[in-house]
Design a protein around this motif. Structure first.
Motif, mmCIF file in Angstrom:
data_model
loop_
_atom_site.group_PDB
_atom_site.id
_atom_site.type_symbol
_atom_site.label_atom_id
_atom_site.label_comp_id
_atom_site.label_asym_id
_atom_site.label_seq_id
_atom_site.Cartn_x
_atom_site.Cartn_y
_atom_site.Cartn_z
ATOM 1 N N UNK A 31 -10.766 19.662 -10.147
ATOM 2 C CA UNK A 31 -10.768 19.252 -11.553
ATOM 3 C C UNK A 31 -12.199 19.039 -12.064
ATOM 4 N N UNK A 32 -13.004 18.296 -11.302
ATOM 5 C CA UNK A 32 -14.372 18.004 -11.738
ATOM 6 C C UNK A 32 -15.209 19.263 -11.924
ATOM 7 N N UNK A 33 -15.004 20.247 -11.075
ATOM 8 C CA UNK A 33 -15.868 21.425 -11.078
ATOM 9 C C UNK A 33 -15.349 22.577 -11.919
ATOM 10 N N UNK A 37 -6.239 21.635 -12.982
ATOM 11 C CA UNK A 37 -5.420 20.761 -12.140
ATOM 12 C C UNK A 37 -4.737 21.640 -11.096
ATOM 13 N N UNK A 38 -4.636 21.142 -9.861
ATOM 14 C CA UNK A 38 -3.978 21.910 -8.811
ATOM 15 C C UNK A 38 -2.946 21.068 -8.073
ATOM 16 N N UNK A 39 -1.942 21.762 -7.544
ATOM 17 C CA UNK A 39 -0.990 21.190 -6.608
ATOM 18 C C UNK A 39 -1.400 21.699 -5.231
ATOM 19 N N UNK A 69 -13.055 25.998 -17.013
ATOM 20 C CA UNK A 69 -14.284 25.792 -17.783
ATOM 21 C C UNK A 69 -15.384 25.430 -16.802
ATOM 22 N N UNK A 70 -16.590 25.628 -17.226
ATOM 23 C CA UNK A 70 -17.721 25.190 -16.411
ATOM 24 C C UNK A 70 -17.896 23.686 -16.573
#
Length: 120
Positions: A31-33, A37-39, A69-70
């Motif tokens: 998420x930060x990078x 969002x991932x499962x 996004x970046x």
């Protein structure tokens, strides 16, 4: 993603916080990078950098929301084919993604920071 600090293409990742599970760390770092969002699906590999003494855990994930996004840590975010991975990412990082696509894992590999170390 293309890293902002050195311009190389790598998978999102980072350091596990003391109060986090490995799975929570994966979700946070992705998420930060990348703003995706991932499962978490499953552990697909364990990779040791023998020069630096770092062990990396790699998990197969699937996107569950967000738009790529970046960020302050990335200058490009892209979905790559296996051929693009092999051509764009150094072998010690490319193998992690390729191993994650191979459902015969989990895999265990060692490298010296630049090249895989053959088993045996």
């Amino acid at each position: 993603m293309r890293r902002a600090d050195n311009g190389t293409w790598e998978l999102p990742g980072g350091v596990l916080e003391l109060n986090e599970t490995p799975e929570a760390s994966v979700a946070r770092e992705v998420w930060e990078e990348t703003c995706i969002h991932v499962e978490i699906d499953e552990l697909t590999g364990v990779y040791k950098n023998t020069t630096r003494g770092i062990v990396a855990l790699v998990f197969r994930c699937k996107p569950s929301g967000g738009t790529e996004r970046t960020s302050s840590e990335s200058t490009a975010v892209s979905w790559l084919t296996p051929d693009e991975v092999s051509n764009r990412i150094s072998e010690v990082y490319a193998i992690r993604l390729l191993d994650a696509l191979d459902r015969a894992g989990p895999h265990g590999r060692s490298h010296d920071g630049k090249h895989l170390i053959p088993v045996g």
